[in-house]
Design a protein around this motif. Structure first.
Motif, PDB file in Angstrom:
ATOM      1  N   GLU A  68     -78.384-109.587  10.547  1.00 49.40           N
ATOM      2  CA  GLU A  68     -77.823-110.716  11.291  1.00 49.40           C
ATOM      3  C   GLU A  68     -78.805-111.883  11.368  1.00 49.40           C
ATOM      4  O   GLU A  68     -78.422-113.049  11.193  1.00 49.40           O
ATOM      5  N   VAL A  69     -80.077-111.573  11.626  1.00 48.96           N
ATOM      6  CA  VAL A  69     -81.072-112.645  11.736  1.00 48.96           C
ATOM      7  C   VAL A  69     -81.252-113.348  10.391  1.00 48.96           C
ATOM      8  O   VAL A  69     -81.291-114.580  10.320  1.00 48.96           O
ATOM      9  N   ARG A  70     -81.344-112.574   9.307  1.00 45.65           N
ATOM     10  CA  ARG A  70     -81.491-113.177   7.980  1.00 45.65           C
ATOM     11  C   ARG A  70     -80.276-114.056   7.650  1.00 45.65           C
ATOM     12  O   ARG A  70     -80.421-115.165   7.135  1.00 45.65           O
ATOM     13  N   ALA A  71     -79.085-113.548   7.962  1.00 41.61           N
ATOM     14  CA  ALA A  71     -77.869-114.311   7.670  1.00 41.61           C
ATOM     15  C   ALA A  71     -77.853-115.638   8.430  1.00 41.61           C
ATOM     16  O   ALA A  71     -77.457-116.679   7.886  1.00 41.61           O
ATOM     17  N   SER A  72     -78.280-115.619   9.689  1.00 39.53           N
ATOM     18  CA  SER A  72     -78.314-116.843  10.488  1.00 39.53           C
ATOM     19  C   SER A  72     -79.321-117.838   9.923  1.00 39.53           C
ATOM     20  O   SER A  72     -79.043-119.048   9.819  1.00 39.53           O
ATOM     21  N   LEU A  77     -80.248-122.896   6.706  1.00 37.95           N
ATOM     22  CA  LEU A  77     -80.850-123.562   5.549  1.00 37.95           C
ATOM     23  C   LEU A  77     -79.781-124.100   4.599  1.00 37.95           C
ATOM     24  O   LEU A  77     -79.911-125.195   4.047  1.00 37.95           O
ATOM     25  N   ALA A  78     -78.704-123.334   4.412  1.00 33.30           N
ATOM     26  CA  ALA A  78     -77.655-123.745   3.480  1.00 33.30           C
ATOM     27  C   ALA A  78     -76.850-124.930   4.016  1.00 33.30           C
ATOM     28  O   ALA A  78     -76.501-125.843   3.263  1.00 33.30           O
ATOM     29  N   THR A  84     -76.452-120.656  15.508  1.00 29.19           N
ATOM     30  CA  THR A  84     -76.711-119.907  16.741  1.00 29.19           C
ATOM     31  C   THR A  84     -76.231-118.469  16.620  1.00 29.19           C
ATOM     32  O   THR A  84     -75.122-118.221  16.142  1.00 29.19           O
ATOM     33  N   THR A  85     -77.074-117.545  17.040  1.00 31.23           N
ATOM     34  CA  THR A  85     -76.669-116.161  17.245  1.00 31.23           C
ATOM     35  C   THR A  85     -76.846-115.888  18.728  1.00 31.23           C
ATOM     36  O   THR A  85     -77.970-115.767  19.223  1.00 31.23           O
ATOM     37  N   SER A 108     -81.299-114.165  22.229  1.00 33.28           N
ATOM     38  CA  SER A 108     -80.333-115.218  21.916  1.00 33.28           C
ATOM     39  C   SER A 108     -81.100-116.252  21.104  1.00 33.28           C
ATOM     40  O   SER A 108     -82.111-116.789  21.569  1.00 33.28           O
ATOM     41  N   THR A 109     -80.655-116.525  19.886  1.00 32.22           N
ATOM     42  CA  THR A 109     -81.464-117.344  18.979  1.00 32.22           C
ATOM     43  C   THR A 109     -80.697-118.558  18.441  1.00 32.22           C
ATOM     44  O   THR A 109     -79.482-118.525  18.272  1.00 32.22           O
ATOM     45  N   VAL A 110     -81.469-119.605  18.163  1.00 30.39           N
ATOM     46  CA  VAL A 110     -80.972-120.758  17.415  1.00 30.39           C
ATOM     47  C   VAL A 110     -81.954-121.009  16.283  1.00 30.39           C
ATOM     48  O   VAL A 110     -83.169-121.077  16.507  1.00 30.39           O
ATOM     49  N   HIS A 111     -81.429-121.118  15.060  1.00 36.61           N
ATOM     50  CA  HIS A 111     -82.248-121.445  13.897  1.00 36.61           C
ATOM     51  C   HIS A 111     -81.930-122.871  13.474  1.00 36.61           C
ATOM     52  O   HIS A 111     -80.773-123.180  13.154  1.00 36.61           O
ATOM     53  N   THR A 112     -82.943-123.738  13.495  1.00 39.63           N
ATOM     54  CA  THR A 112     -82.752-125.153  13.226  1.00 39.63           C
ATOM     55  C   THR A 112     -83.545-125.573  11.996  1.00 39.63           C
ATOM     56  O   THR A 112     -84.777-125.449  11.984  1.00 39.63           O
TER      57      THR A 112
END
Length: 279
Positions: A68-72, A77-78, A84-85, A108-112
């Protein structure tokens, strides 16, 4: 004017946890709050592939949701947009006198993504908020249940009031979107009407198919569906709204225009008016 060293100092002093990675997911930096939350140092993790620095627990792989983390991260990036997860289970390795042990955690994560001048990502920033104190995990059912209890004192430094508010907003928004998706996919036609004028608040796809894809939300039911007015439904809607008692009927005829400027067709429907009480 601030120098690069000033920005670095500001980043390290931030009360929010941040992990910075290159597009290939190699760690290139971390804020002090992040390092404290995972009990690591920069020397431990910088320069390493993120999932090598934070591997899964070999004795309990389900406790570390790398997929899940890798997918987020890859979605962020894409798309070139934050991803957000709201909730992810991810145990972290902790060094102890007895060796490496994995500490069960929920985040609870946000990847920016950070974009360069040409619009391509030059790095991606993870903002993980530790929400372990808000959940209780049942090992037998493998289900985590949200519990709105205050964090314990040993987690207070990494879980301040602002972060709690942010994490809860992510979680509740995610739950709201999940419920909205279930509502929209319900096979039966469903609409939510508000107030004595019965104004459409929510409408699912099956309802749109019943009455034709016309504008409904924000309009009173008889304004949105003028051809239905006078067929006897007003009395029952008003009664349910006034008394708070549900009304059920089977195979009731309804004349409805299913296409714009199309003919008015008769259909037979099973119908329930169920009152919603604002408690």
């Amino acid at each position: 004017m601030m120098k690069l060293s000033d920005y670095q100092a500001l980043f390290r002093a931030s009360p929010y946890p941040y992990l910075v990675m290159a597009p290939d997911l190699t760690i290139i930096g971390a804020s002090g709050a992040y390092l404290r939350s995972v009990q690591r140092t920069e020397a431990d993790i910088v320069g390493r592939y993120v999932f090598d620095a934070f591997p899964e627990d070999p004795d309990n792989p389900e406790a570390t949701d790398i997929t899940e983390v890798r997918a987020s991260l890859l979605r962020a990036l894409a798309k070139g947009e934050p991803d957000t997860t709201a909730f992810v289970r991810y145990a972290v390795p902790i060094e102890t006198p007895e060796g490496i042990k994995f500490d069960e955690r929920y985040w609870s994560t946000v990847h920016t993504p950070v974009l360069g001048e040409d619009g391509t990502p030059i790095m991606v920033v993870q903002n993980p908020v530790d929400v372990t104190e808000l959940y209780r995990f049942d090992e037998q059912s493998q289900v985590a249940t949200l519990q709105l209890t205050p964090p314990s004192s040993n987690n207070a430094e990494n879980f301040n009031r602002a972060q709690m508010h942010e994490a809860l907003s992510r979680i509740l928004n995610n739950e709201r979107e999940h419920l909205r998706s279930l509502f929209n996919q319900a096979p039966g036609f469903v609409a939510v009407l508000m107030g004595p004028k019965h104004v459409f608040e929510m409408v699912n796809e099956a309802y749109y198919q019943l009455v034709g894809h016309r504008e409904l939300v924000g309009k009173a039911v008889w304004e949105a569906l003028p051809e239905v007015a006078g067929q006897g439904f007003e009395e029952f809607l008003d009664r349910v709204y006034t008394t708070g008692e549900p009304w059920v009927t089977r195979a009731m005829p309804i004349a409805v225009q299913r296409e714009r400027d199309g003919p008015i067709l008769q259909r037979y429907i099973d119908l329930v008016y169920e009152p919603y009480r604002d408690e």
